[in-house]
Structure formats: C-alpha cells, structure tokens
Design an enzyme around this catalytic site. Structure first.
Site, PDB file in Angstrom:
ATOM      1  N   GLY A   5       0.832  -1.192   0.000  1.00 49.23           N
ATOM      2  CA  GLY A   5       0.000   0.000   0.000  1.00 49.23           C
ATOM      3  C   GLY A   5       0.868   1.243   0.000  1.00 49.23           C
ATOM      4  O   GLY A   5       2.029   1.195   0.416  1.00 49.23           O
ATOM      5  N   GLN A  17       3.477   9.939   0.692  1.00 46.74           N
ATOM      6  CA  GLN A  17       4.723   9.174   0.760  1.00 46.74           C
ATOM      7  C   GLN A  17       5.608   9.364  -0.464  1.00 46.74           C
ATOM      8  O   GLN A  17       6.778   8.962  -0.452  1.00 46.74           O
ATOM      9  CB  GLN A  17       4.426   7.686   0.947  1.00 46.74           C
ATOM     10  CG  GLN A  17       3.834   7.374   2.316  1.00 46.74           C
ATOM     11  CD  GLN A  17       3.595   5.887   2.479  1.00 46.74           C
ATOM     12  OE1 GLN A  17       2.582   5.375   2.034  1.00 46.74           O
ATOM     13  NE2 GLN A  17       4.532   5.188   3.090  1.00 46.74           N
ATOM     14  N   CYS A  49       6.121   0.225   7.791  1.00 53.27           N
ATOM     15  CA  CYS A  49       5.716   1.344   6.938  1.00 53.27           C
ATOM     16  C   CYS A  49       6.894   1.677   6.031  1.00 53.27           C
ATOM     17  O   CYS A  49       8.029   1.762   6.506  1.00 53.27           O
ATOM     18  CB  CYS A  49       5.369   2.558   7.811  1.00 53.27           C
ATOM     19  SG  CYS A  49       4.994   4.038   6.840  1.00 53.27           S
ATOM     20  N   LEU A  50       6.625   1.866   4.751  1.00 54.04           N
ATOM     21  CA  LEU A  50       7.701   2.172   3.805  1.00 54.04           C
ATOM     22  C   LEU A  50       8.367   3.503   4.133  1.00 54.04           C
ATOM     23  O   LEU A  50       9.493   3.749   3.708  1.00 54.04           O
ATOM     24  CB  LEU A  50       7.161   2.190   2.373  1.00 54.04           C
ATOM     25  CG  LEU A  50       6.592   0.859   1.849  1.00 54.04           C
ATOM     26  CD1 LEU A  50       6.008   1.046   0.455  1.00 54.04           C
ATOM     27  CD2 LEU A  50       7.660  -0.225   1.843  1.00 54.04           C
ATOM     28  N   HIS A 101      -4.007   1.725   7.565  1.00 52.53           N
ATOM     29  CA  HIS A 101      -2.660   2.295   7.537  1.00 52.53           C
ATOM     30  C   HIS A 101      -2.571   3.435   6.518  1.00 52.53           C
ATOM     31  O   HIS A 101      -2.039   4.511   6.828  1.00 52.53           O
ATOM     32  CB  HIS A 101      -1.661   1.171   7.186  1.00 52.53           C
ATOM     33  CG  HIS A 101      -0.232   1.581   7.150  1.00 52.53           C
ATOM     34  ND1 HIS A 101       0.716   1.100   8.029  1.00 52.53           N
ATOM     35  CD2 HIS A 101       0.431   2.445   6.336  1.00 52.53           C
ATOM     36  CE1 HIS A 101       1.881   1.652   7.754  1.00 52.53           C
ATOM     37  NE2 HIS A 101       1.744   2.476   6.728  1.00 52.53           N
ATOM     38  N   GLU A 102      -3.106   3.198   5.327  1.00 50.47           N
ATOM     39  CA  GLU A 102      -2.965   4.202   4.254  1.00 50.47           C
ATOM     40  C   GLU A 102      -3.850   5.431   4.491  1.00 50.47           C
ATOM     41  O   GLU A 102      -3.423   6.558   4.240  1.00 50.47           O
ATOM     42  CB  GLU A 102      -3.265   3.588   2.879  1.00 50.47           C
ATOM     43  CG  GLU A 102      -2.388   2.397   2.493  1.00 50.47           C
ATOM     44  CD  GLU A 102      -0.901   2.598   2.714  1.00 50.47           C
ATOM     45  OE1 GLU A 102      -0.420   3.752   2.689  1.00 50.47           O
ATOM     46  OE2 GLU A 102      -0.202   1.593   2.931  1.00 50.47           O
ATOM     47  N   HIS A 104      -2.278   7.778   6.834  1.00 53.34           N
ATOM     48  CA  HIS A 104      -1.246   8.625   6.221  1.00 53.34           C
ATOM     49  C   HIS A 104      -1.833   9.958   5.746  1.00 53.34           C
ATOM     50  O   HIS A 104      -1.166  10.994   5.807  1.00 53.34           O
ATOM     51  CB  HIS A 104      -0.625   7.929   5.003  1.00 53.34           C
ATOM     52  CG  HIS A 104       0.586   7.084   5.326  1.00 53.34           C
ATOM     53  ND1 HIS A 104       1.728   7.612   5.878  1.00 53.34           N
ATOM     54  CD2 HIS A 104       0.833   5.768   5.151  1.00 53.34           C
ATOM     55  CE1 HIS A 104       2.624   6.647   6.027  1.00 53.34           C
ATOM     56  NE2 HIS A 104       2.116   5.511   5.610  1.00 53.34           N
TER      57      HIS A 104
HETATM   58 ZN    ZN Z   1       3.053   3.680   5.738  1.00 51.14          ZN
END
Ligand code: ZN
Length: 209
Positions: A48, A53, A110-111, A152-153, A156
C-alpha cells in the site's frame, strides 16, 4: 529500493493531505500520480502507498497484495492474518468506517519508516468509501489484511503513522523481527518484548511510582 519514498521526519508525512478536487478527476495528471504511486509501491515492494509518501499532499491511496508476496508467508500466517491477493485498488478521497468491535494485533511496517516494524492493533473489518480516478463513487468492505492496509494508508492522509499507534515496546528493526519473531504469535512476541501495561510513559517523579 525505497529511495523514492519519503521517510519519517519529513513534514509532508505529518500534515493533513488535501481533498482531490473535481477538476482533477479523469485527468492525465491524476492518472500519472497514481501510476507513480503504483510504481513506487511495487519497487519497494509494499502492499500500500499514500500520495504524501511520494511527497504529494493529496488524498489518494493505492493498495495491492500479490500471490508472490503471500507465497512467502506460511499457510498458518496467511489464514491468521486474513491475507488475500487482490489487484491494484485506488481510492481518491477515501473515508473509512470501522465495522464491529473485533480487533487484530500483528507486526506491521511502513515504507516511510524503512527498516523498522512493531505490533499494531487494527480493526479487523472496515468499509472504505471514496472515488475512483474518474470521480465515480466506489466502496469496499473487507476483513483481515486488506482492512489493515486500508487503515494504515488512510491514516497517512491525516498525518498519522503506524508508529503513533504501535505497541511501543515491540518496536524492532525488521531484521531482528525476521530473525526472532517470524512465525511466532502476537502473544509470544508481546511476552518477550514486554507487557502492554508497561507501555505507559514511565513517571519522571520517583514519588509517583
Ligand atoms: Zn506507511
């Protein structure tokens, strides 16, 4: 490679992303944004990504889970987490509704906090409503891992990161988590890393203990 993904500490990850206006719906500009997001998500690789991001403060998320990713986890883990493959989904201006009181706690990364993971509690089932890139209404009600990804997304987009919701004592490098906790249950990980009650900030004044 996560070099194109904005890392924690950048202000864009902490602001509230703006709604995508009707003038952008169905444009090549919005298509190009989604394309860049999908590319970055796959290159990471991740399941995701939210527009902030990649440095774009707009309310757009993409998610995708693939058989090839799921094949790497055990059958038990797959079932327990409700992991299921699904093609790329894009939500513009998503709104999330949690369904029911059921919760699930699993290791999550998380990226934008590259190289670290922690246990995070999430609602087991959610419904997301929003628009597609043409501005048409769509919704998706789902349980398990996709529900976790959605929470999660969408977080963000409001400047919230999974580290804000994590069980702080379980914060771990991804490397340590792989070596020590792969295949272990959430309860086992909690037992090793510390009980939840000790997550409260330790009192500064010794008299308060
Ligand atoms: Zn994340």
């Amino acid at each position: 490679m996560t070099s194109s993904i904005v890392q924690v500490g950048a202000p864009v990850l902490r602001g509230r992303a703006a709604e995508v206006g009707p003038e952008l719906m169905g444009t090549t500009m919005l298509d190009a944004l989604v394309e860049r997001m999908v590319e970055a998500m796959r290159a990471a690789p991740g399941v995701g990504l939210a527009a902030p991001q990649i440095g774009v403060p707009l309310r757009v998320i993409v998610l995708e889970d693939r058989e090839e990713y799921i094949a790497k986890v055990s059958h038990e883990e797959r079932t327990e987490r409700g992991r299921q493959a699904f093609p790329v989904r894009t939500f513009v201006n998503p709104v999330l509704r949690m369904i029911g009181p059921e919760r699930a706690t699993f290791v999550e990364g998380c990226l934008s906090v590259n190289g670290f993971v922690a246990l995070v509690e999430r609602a087991l089932e959610v419904e997301v409503s929003g628009l597609d890139t043409f501005g048409r209404a769509q919704s998706w009600r789902v349980r398990g891992w996709p529900a976790r990804i959605l929470q999660h997304e969408v977080d963000h987009l409001d400047g919230t990161l999974s580290i804000d919701r994590m069980h702080t004592r379980t914060f771990s490098t991804a490397e340590n988590a792989r070596a020590q906790y792969a295949g272990r249950s959430t309860a086992e990980i909690q037992k090793v890393l510390g009980p939840r009650h000790s997550e409260r900030p330790r009192p500064l004044d010794p008299d308060e203990r």
